[in-house]
Scaffold this active site. Sequence first.
Site, PDB file in Angstrom:
ATOM      1  N   ASP A  96      33.114  34.081  37.989  1.00  0.00           N
ATOM      2  CA  ASP A  96      34.440  33.569  37.654  1.00  0.00           C
ATOM      3  C   ASP A  96      34.920  32.432  38.549  1.00  0.00           C
ATOM      4  O   ASP A  96      35.866  31.732  38.191  1.00  0.00           O
ATOM      5  CB  ASP A  96      35.482  34.690  37.634  1.00  0.00           C
ATOM      6  CG  ASP A  96      35.489  35.531  38.906  1.00  0.00           C
ATOM      7  OD1 ASP A  96      34.876  35.106  39.901  1.00  0.00           O
ATOM      8  OD2 ASP A  96      36.109  36.604  38.901  1.00  0.00           O
ATOM      9  N   ARG A 116      42.840  36.482  39.086  1.00  0.00           N
ATOM     10  CA  ARG A 116      42.239  35.896  37.887  1.00  0.00           C
ATOM     11  C   ARG A 116      43.312  35.554  36.859  1.00  0.00           C
ATOM     12  O   ARG A 116      44.490  35.844  37.048  1.00  0.00           O
ATOM     13  CB  ARG A 116      41.241  36.900  37.302  1.00  0.00           C
ATOM     14  CG  ARG A 116      39.934  36.972  38.084  1.00  0.00           C
ATOM     15  CD  ARG A 116      38.989  35.883  37.614  1.00  0.00           C
ATOM     16  NE  ARG A 116      38.771  36.050  36.201  1.00  0.00           N
ATOM     17  CZ  ARG A 116      37.840  36.838  35.674  1.00  0.00           C
ATOM     18  NH1 ARG A 116      37.019  37.492  36.429  1.00  0.00           N
ATOM     19  NH2 ARG A 116      37.730  36.956  34.356  1.00  0.00           N
ATOM     20  N   TYR A 119      35.697  43.311  44.666  1.00  0.00           N
ATOM     21  CA  TYR A 119      34.351  43.601  45.179  1.00  0.00           C
ATOM     22  C   TYR A 119      34.498  44.667  46.251  1.00  0.00           C
ATOM     23  O   TYR A 119      35.293  44.501  47.183  1.00  0.00           O
ATOM     24  CB  TYR A 119      33.725  42.364  45.826  1.00  0.00           C
ATOM     25  CG  TYR A 119      33.462  41.234  44.864  1.00  0.00           C
ATOM     26  CD1 TYR A 119      32.355  41.256  44.021  1.00  0.00           C
ATOM     27  CD2 TYR A 119      34.309  40.132  44.820  1.00  0.00           C
ATOM     28  CE1 TYR A 119      32.113  40.211  43.144  1.00  0.00           C
ATOM     29  CE2 TYR A 119      34.070  39.080  43.949  1.00  0.00           C
ATOM     30  CZ  TYR A 119      32.970  39.125  43.111  1.00  0.00           C
ATOM     31  OH  TYR A 119      32.730  38.092  42.248  1.00  0.00           O
ATOM     32  N   PRO A 176      27.482  37.665  44.730  1.00  0.00           N
ATOM     33  CA  PRO A 176      28.536  36.882  44.091  1.00  0.00           C
ATOM     34  C   PRO A 176      29.694  36.576  45.030  1.00  0.00           C
ATOM     35  O   PRO A 176      30.654  35.936  44.624  1.00  0.00           O
ATOM     36  CB  PRO A 176      28.989  37.802  42.944  1.00  0.00           C
ATOM     37  CG  PRO A 176      28.749  39.176  43.454  1.00  0.00           C
ATOM     38  CD  PRO A 176      27.574  39.095  44.390  1.00  0.00           C
TER      39      PRO A 176
END
Lengths: 595, 595
Positions: free
Chosen positions: A46, A231, A239, A313
């Site tokens: 993302d 987001r 995470y 990530p």
Amino acid sequence: MVKHIDVLIVGAGPAGLTAANCFNGSDLAVRIVDKKPGPDHVGKADGIKSISIEVLDSLGIGDAVFSESQRVEEIVLWNPDENGTIQRTMTIPDRVEELMKPREVCLDQGRVEGLMVENLNKHGSVQISWNTQPVGLKIDKSQKDDSAAYPITISLENINTGITETLAVKYIVGGDGAHSWLRKQLGIKLTGDLTDSTWGVLNMVPKTDFPDIRKVFVVHSVNGTVMGVPRESKMVRFYISMDGGSRHTSINVKDITAENIIEAAQIIMAPYKLEAARVPWWSSYCVGQRVADRFSQDERVFLVGDAVHTHSPKAGQGMNTSLQDGYNIGWKLRYCLEQNASRDLLSTYPIERKPVAQALIDFDREYLETFARSDITHEEFLEAYLAGQRFTTGTQIQYPESLIVKGNNLESTSPLATRLVEGVRLPDFQIVNQSDGVPVKLYHRLTCDGRFRILVFAGNLSNGASLSRLNILGDWFEKYLPASSGLEILTIHSSKREEVELMDLHPSFRPWSEDGWDYWTIYADDNSYHDGHGKVYERCGIDKEEGCFIVVRPDGYISTIRSLNQTTEILEFFSGLRESKTQSGQATESFRTRL
Amino acid sequence: MVKHIDVLIVGAGPAGLTAANCFNGSDLAVRIVDKKPGPDHVGKADGIKSISIEVLDSLGIGDAVFSESQRVEEIVLWNPDENGTIQRTMTIPDRVEELMKPREVCLDQGRVEGLMVENLNKHGSVQISWNTQPVGLKIDKSQKDDSAAYPITISLENINTGITETLAVKYIVGGDGAHSWLRKQLGIKLTGDLTDSTWGVLNMVPKTDFPDIRKVFVVHSVNGTVMGVPRESKMVRFYISMDGGSRHTSINVKDITAENIIEAAQIIMAPYKLEAARVPWWSSYCVGQRVADRFSQDERVFLVGDAVHTHSPKAGQGMNTSLQDGYNIGWKLRYCLEQNASRDLLSTYPIERKPVAQALIDFDREYLETFARSDITHEEFLEAYLAGQRFTTGTQIQYPESLIVKGNNLESTSPLATRLVEGVRLPDFQIVNQSDGVPVKLYHRLTCDGRFRILVFAGNLSNGASLSRLNILGDWFEKYLPASSGLEILTIHSSKREEVELMDLHPSFRPWSEDGWDYWTIYADDNSYHDGHGKVYERCGIDKEEGCFIVVRPDGYISTIRSLNQTTEILEFFSGLRESKTQSGQATESFRTRL
């Protein structure tokens, strides 16, 4: 009947779709296939760095992605106090001065892919086939160096119907992911290791009184570490280290559930309340940090994205690095095919991208270590974070010397543009259109159309001598590098815009077509009426009287910086890109004229 | 079975489509019909003023329109010299200081309509029927004051199939153009006259050596006047007086051809060469300057756009005024229906919009005179042009006192916000989100969702007393004006953002829902990391300690400005909007709760 295809792209993830978008407006036969039934809708990556937004700008969809994204403006760190209660210990602006814009925005990978697919459909240059996977591959080595040949035979199967078709293909771009079928067929190995560190990741719409939920937050508690990324809409990406950050644990990644992950986050973030209103996507993983030992086969098959590098990530680099891979090979294939250029150009793909992948893995290893360590000091973490901020801008990447990166001394900045280095990407800057006064950001102007650009920093054209010098150059361009040579000339002068008359400039700098003059090729480094001054000469360190040439690759990287009298060097540069007789076995025409 | 419809919009031009877009997200039964087969593709209006972009921002499509448009940055005037040869005599920046952004951009009306239709489809709240026209209309006067009734019976015919359907309708918005069928049915007359001045207009991709072809240009020559407006791609809009600018001529508008118009332009613009590569659209017209004597019927049918005012296209006001008409009646109908508000609200539509139309016609008459006169001095023209620039921003429009515009003295600026006036539109400004640091422009935030906003300028919240004052207000809002009252509270404080803790503010200012807290309601008037400082308190003239309330209508106009202790006045304002018992004949519930 075997169909002939110039470029087949396998895998419609960020890497493959970026490569495909490099062919918008081209007449080449290009096709992209993916075994999935359509673009993903949720999950995965993302983070979109400014360098990626610039790539998307050049594809015409940067503004759309940016406006749907959540901007990241600051990062907050939380640490336990002497009683073990988490406290906010620092707020860091997510700001890298020289970018002059946000370093990162966040949007679901699925939505980015969706916009890329829409863009392909809008242009209609590339055929898209979903539910389709390769099942057979053969490369005829005897033909691999013949640029006119189609040495690859590949079989594609439609997953739904079982029907198979066979294609004769010039080039393949393999973006078929971490479990790449193509990589296995080519016997290419991944080097590196799978760490034992186990992570949970989820997209959540949280109900919480944690006050920093809309910032990037890293909470180190006595119970482990959680990182959150805001987001679009009310979503937050979490995470969470599922093993308390230990790299050596016996937790089986397959035993992890969404509930486990949320529970781990709740414990770490206590005493703040945290509940999930919705969990649109979640996953768990052990971080693998691996790079392929080769990125290509015979300069015919090129692997991109997760097929050649996997990492954590955490730094939000997955989609970005993949996108740059696709962008790098995409323009090279287009240029090679459209301009009948030397196939040596294609060998620069692994030379340029493999070291970037390796540097990313090295960075990632250190970065992940930082996250995983429970004994890290606040200062150590901060230092690592700021280093990560700089690394991920991509402005530190320099491609090595090659036929598309040429300089006298790549170790230092150019004497002609004292803040630029050959092999490094040109920064985005604002210029003002001479013809209408409209300000434009460079990468909005550098449309991905397969052409090199020569930026002519023409100096101060209100000075008669400089104008004469430019117009003599205009004659030279007309004779040696006309608009049909697969390049575009953009002129940026340092005068006040009102002191320059558009029509006084040589027609080489404002080419004529059946639609009249081109009014989007001559720009002033001047104040705009509504958006300030780009100060391009100053930012690049170019003398406002002397000026210079900057040859810019189709991907925005600087090929070479030359003085305005080094026309011989400019010509040599472009001659170096032509197909040599020995390689193709055919007569060489200088440059194929663009249709 | 007769279908029941809350709002029927006749005509899918800019006015009708804007009204329709006001219902996005609503559960009301709304339908828009047009006899054409789909959105127009070329021609007609093209000028979009910043005030219209702000309306489009609130509909969610301002960025898309802006990025496809050609920005207008400067205007050049050309006049004959002593030898009768045209010379550039002046370049005027198209810049109105207080807007802090471009005053005008240009994009084809067809494309703007297309984006509005796409937006309707995306939201799915409004049904669109093409190829459909009204053929019968009846209003049951006995029911006109009953807000629960459907007093209008209208028959719609599908032009292709001939099939007719009959609807029972509460309200009609009539945007069916200059030849409005609805206006004729209602016996509403246009007042004004058709001038004798004959004009040609065309969209051309020109091949020319005229150096200012990408600016707005006005060429006065001894052979007449031509005005040009740069458009998207290489297009230019030309306006040419076909009778040398005389208002009394015998040229028949029907005899004019595209060739005539181009030839006239060629003669005026000589010695510069001008050829048309393409002419996607052209037309000819005599300017009619007329206003309808009534804008509505029984507060049940409301006419908008060209149906109630026609004028010359010269100042680029056609699409803009129509769009504002549609926006004005759109929110009022939605508010009336969703909030069970007083029908008196609807009587403000003609009170507010008719004077604007009349002012536009008066302005247009003078402006056109300026263009038509051959004896005008350079100074006179310039003065008229600059006056036009200011007029067309729309920032000078003030709506009169009514139940939605209330002030102590509408003649002057408010003592609480010394640069604002009640009844005038709130300027667009940048605020910084408290929760994530992201800067946002006001009209991107003021989504057109049918709600009033109370902007709480809370002052300096790092001061404990100010924070206490705000939180006492929070209790008051919870009790008297909860989120279910058809309004939204946005808080803008004057402190440094880092000195305020989001969670310290009363929940009234960050409402809770099943998705957690709302993080988009509390803002700082502070510096942003990447986009500077909005200086809102300063621009509005609000004291940084005292603060104030600004009640903003759903269309961005200021209803009233009150001090933070005038809660009684705020409550009275909203009570005044409620439906009174006498009007509806039903029991009044305070405010209908939003679903």
